[in-house]
Design an enzyme around this catalytic site. Structure first.
Site, PDB file in Angstrom:
ATOM      1  N   TRP A   7      38.443  18.875  56.139  1.00  0.00           N
ATOM      2  CA  TRP A   7      38.103  18.417  57.492  1.00  0.00           C
ATOM      3  C   TRP A   7      37.005  19.340  58.052  1.00  0.00           C
ATOM      4  O   TRP A   7      37.134  20.571  57.993  1.00  0.00           O
ATOM      5  CB  TRP A   7      39.369  18.468  58.360  1.00  0.00           C
ATOM      6  CG  TRP A   7      39.164  18.054  59.782  1.00  0.00           C
ATOM      7  CD1 TRP A   7      38.506  16.942  60.236  1.00  0.00           C
ATOM      8  CD2 TRP A   7      39.630  18.740  60.950  1.00  0.00           C
ATOM      9  NE1 TRP A   7      38.554  16.897  61.611  1.00  0.00           N
ATOM     10  CE2 TRP A   7      39.231  17.980  62.064  1.00  0.00           C
ATOM     11  CE3 TRP A   7      40.356  19.913  61.160  1.00  0.00           C
ATOM     12  CZ2 TRP A   7      39.526  18.367  63.376  1.00  0.00           C
ATOM     13  CZ3 TRP A   7      40.656  20.297  62.451  1.00  0.00           C
ATOM     14  CH2 TRP A   7      40.246  19.523  63.547  1.00  0.00           C
ATOM     15  N   ASP A  32      48.255  22.496  57.091  1.00  0.00           N
ATOM     16  CA  ASP A  32      47.777  21.644  58.167  1.00  0.00           C
ATOM     17  C   ASP A  32      48.453  20.290  57.986  1.00  0.00           C
ATOM     18  O   ASP A  32      48.214  19.600  56.987  1.00  0.00           O
ATOM     19  CB  ASP A  32      46.252  21.501  58.084  1.00  0.00           C
ATOM     20  CG  ASP A  32      45.696  20.658  59.228  1.00  0.00           C
ATOM     21  OD1 ASP A  32      46.493  20.153  60.047  1.00  0.00           O
ATOM     22  OD2 ASP A  32      44.459  20.497  59.299  1.00  0.00           O
ATOM     23  N   LYS A  57      48.100  11.361  65.294  1.00  0.00           N
ATOM     24  CA  LYS A  57      48.108  10.127  64.490  1.00  0.00           C
ATOM     25  C   LYS A  57      49.497   9.518  64.412  1.00  0.00           C
ATOM     26  O   LYS A  57      49.667   8.330  64.623  1.00  0.00           O
ATOM     27  CB  LYS A  57      47.635  10.402  63.067  1.00  0.00           C
ATOM     28  CG  LYS A  57      46.646  11.509  62.920  1.00  0.00           C
ATOM     29  CD  LYS A  57      45.243  11.075  63.250  1.00  0.00           C
ATOM     30  CE  LYS A  57      44.393  12.309  63.406  1.00  0.00           C
ATOM     31  NZ  LYS A  57      43.023  12.124  63.088  1.00  0.00           N
TER      32      LYS A  57
HETATM   33  N1  PGU Z   1      43.629  18.514  60.731  1.00  0.00           N
HETATM   34  C1  PGU Z   1      43.153  17.477  60.034  1.00  0.00           C
HETATM   35  C2  PGU Z   1      43.234  17.503  58.556  1.00  0.00           C
HETATM   36  C3  PGU Z   1      42.596  16.391  60.718  1.00  0.00           C
HETATM   37  O1  PGU Z   1      42.136  15.361  60.021  1.00  0.00           O
HETATM   38  C4  PGU Z   1      42.535  16.393  62.132  1.00  0.00           C
HETATM   39  C5  PGU Z   1      41.912  15.255  62.885  1.00  0.00           C
HETATM   40  C6  PGU Z   1      43.068  17.502  62.790  1.00  0.00           C
HETATM   41  C7  PGU Z   1      43.609  18.543  62.067  1.00  0.00           C
HETATM   42  C8  PGU Z   1      43.068  17.658  64.277  1.00  0.00           C
HETATM   43  O2  PGU Z   1      43.642  16.653  64.968  1.00  0.00           O
HETATM   44  P1  PGU Z   1      44.123  16.831  66.463  1.00  0.00           P
HETATM   45  O3  PGU Z   1      43.577  15.647  67.173  1.00  0.00           O
HETATM   46  O4  PGU Z   1      43.595  18.095  67.001  1.00  0.00           O
HETATM   47  O5  PGU Z   1      45.598  16.818  66.369  1.00  0.00           O
HETATM   48  N2  PGU Z   1      40.853  14.617  62.278  1.00  0.00           N
HETATM   49  C9  PGU Z   1      40.411  13.287  62.659  1.00  0.00           C
HETATM   50  C10 PGU Z   1      40.191  13.122  64.151  1.00  0.00           C
HETATM   51  C11 PGU Z   1      38.847  13.413  64.696  1.00  0.00           C
HETATM   52  C12 PGU Z   1      38.528  14.880  64.675  1.00  0.00           C
HETATM   53  O6  PGU Z   1      37.714  15.245  63.821  1.00  0.00           O
HETATM   54  O7  PGU Z   1      39.076  15.631  65.474  1.00  0.00           O
HETATM   55  C13 PGU Z   1      39.240  12.907  61.786  1.00  0.00           C
HETATM   56  O8  PGU Z   1      38.685  11.831  62.003  1.00  0.00           O
HETATM   57  O9  PGU Z   1      38.956  13.638  60.830  1.00  0.00           O
END
Ligand code: PGU
Length: 406
Positions: free
Chosen positions: A135, A216, A252
């Site tokens: 990410w 995570d 999510k």
């Molecule tokens: N860890 C991972 C692996 C993730 O994919 C995401 C969110 C988070 C943590 C953080 O999510 P929180 O909203 O803080 O609980 N990834 C999504 C959402 C958009 C973003 O980048 O924040 C994504 O599209 O990768």
């Protein structure tokens, strides 16, 4: 008028993921499709508020004994206990032995940041190994917290699967004590997870080298549709009695994206250590945002503590996971029907919210320009943003991209 004192501030680029939504919002085309951000949409392409969440909110609103006082620095106590149970398991010996400290944080990102700040202050090894790729926000969160970021091999583009030997080799070469970031399930962006056997080998290697696992968990329940199955990797590491850290997000799996509700836990060797660790977590949190917001955590606690509501949640969660799996099949079938060159079986094999398509930056740019399809430039698409109605449009775009753009 004299120049602004900020005149030399340069324009920053948009975020690689959230910036995709910014670009999408500016597009006037009626066929535009946002497959960038990992956010669930219904078959109608609409954001979803779970019924069980609406119900919990109604209960909270109707309860006039509820007030808007500050929460403690560590957040809502019920929420923390229930979150630990959700991730480590209802019968986790670590919880029973009071070796776990859990603090409410600002969703997954805030949990990672609090955990990283704690490690930077109190852990002897400042290097964290993150998977390559991962990410996009991971390296920024950890670097800003004061850790030094290195990568371990994770994904093999030629097999579109796990580079397991590369992973073992890189972790094997990491200095003893190094922190290792692991995606608990539904790896973002690749959709590739280790098997149970591979997890066991990773665990043995990490424990033998005293590497510190930092999980995570942003997609518990979204990978398999089963909350316990999706926590299996973490529970393996807790079951051996060793220490580990976990960042949980309810964005999510409860659809609480904008409520920013999450939890950060450290499983320690003894209750005494856990108590002292928690006292230091408070010192990390207090100057950052003082204490977390009350509403989202109250929703989660209401659902987790009531057997019927918990069941209702798991059914709704399973339905979201199943819809994503059905989108995988539909997209795969649509590409096969078009005779699109290449092997697309990874679309049905990958796990969780995303497909790592293998499309390159130029092909992605082409699909955005010609088909108004928005996705991250690494070729990741959010399957949760797709519906039966939009699959043909996406399949047409992918077909055109791979047949006309090198
Ligand atoms: N860890 C991972 C692996 C993730 O994919 C995401 C969110 C988070 C943590 C953080 O999510 P929180 O909203 O803080 O609980 N990834 C999504 C959402 C958009 C973003 O980048 O924040 C994504 O599209 O990768």
């Amino acid at each position: 008028m004299s120049d602004s004192v900020f005149a030399s501030v340069v324009q920053a680029p948009e975020d690689p993921i959230l910036g995709v939504t910014v670009a999408y919002n500016k597009d006037q085309s009626p066929v535009k499709l946002n497959l960038g951000v990992g956010a669930y949409r219904t078959e109608e392409g609409k954001p979803l508020v779970l019924n069980v969440v609406r119900k919990a909110e109604q209960m909270l609103v109707n309860d006039h004994s509820r007030v808007k006082e500050y929460l403690p620095i560590t957040g809502l106590a019920d929420f923390n206990k229930l979150s630990a149970k959700l991730i480590f398991g209802a019968n986790s010996p670590a919880i029973q032995e009071n070796r776990v400290t859990t603090v409410q944080c600002l969703s997954g990102t805030g949990s990672l940041r609090v955990g990283a700040e704690f490690l930077a202050r109190h852990y002897h090894e400042k290097t964290i190994y993150i998977p390559q790729p991962t990410w996009g926000n991971h390296p920024k969160v950890f670097t800003l917290a004061g850790l030094s970021v290195k990568t371990y091999r994770y994904y093999n583009p030629s097999t579109r699967g796990l580079d397991f030997s590369g992973l073992l080799e890189d972790l094997g070469n990491a200095p003893s004590g190094a922190i290792v970031l692991l995606h608990a399930c539904a790896h973002n962006p690749t959709g590739v997870d280790p098997t149970s056997d591979q997890w066991e080998q990773i665990r043995q290697l990490m424990r033998s080298k005293e590497l510190l696992p930092f999980f995570d968990s942003a997609y518990q329940g979204f990978a398999s549709g089963n909350l316990d199955a999706d926590a299996e990797s973490i529970r393996m590491f807790v079951a051996d009695g060793g220490e580990c850290l976990a960042a949980q997000s309810y964005a999510k799996n409860m659809g609480l994206y904008g409520e920013r509700v999450g939890a950060f836990s450290i499983v320690c060797k003894t209750a005494d250590v856990a108590t002292r660790v928690e006292s230091q977590l408070k010192l990390v949190i207090r100057p950052m945002y003082s204490n977390p917001p009350i509403h989202g955590a109250s929703i989660v606690a209401t659902i987790l503590k009531d057997g019927d509501m918990y069941t209702e949640w798991s059914v709704e969660l399973k339905a979201m996971a199943d819809r994503i799996i059905s989108m995988r099949q539909q997209l795969y079938d649509a590409l096969c029907a078009r005779g699109t060159p290449g092997d697309w079986s990874h679309i049905i094999k990958q796990i969780g919210m995303f497909t790592f398509t293998g499309l390159n930056t130029s092909q992605v740019a082409f699909m955005t320009k010609e088909y108004h399809i928005y996705m991250t430039s690494d070729g990741r698409i959010s399957m949760a943003g797709l519906s039966s109605r939009t699959v043909p449009h996406l399949a047409d775009a992918i077909h055109a991209a791979v047949t006309s753009v090198a």
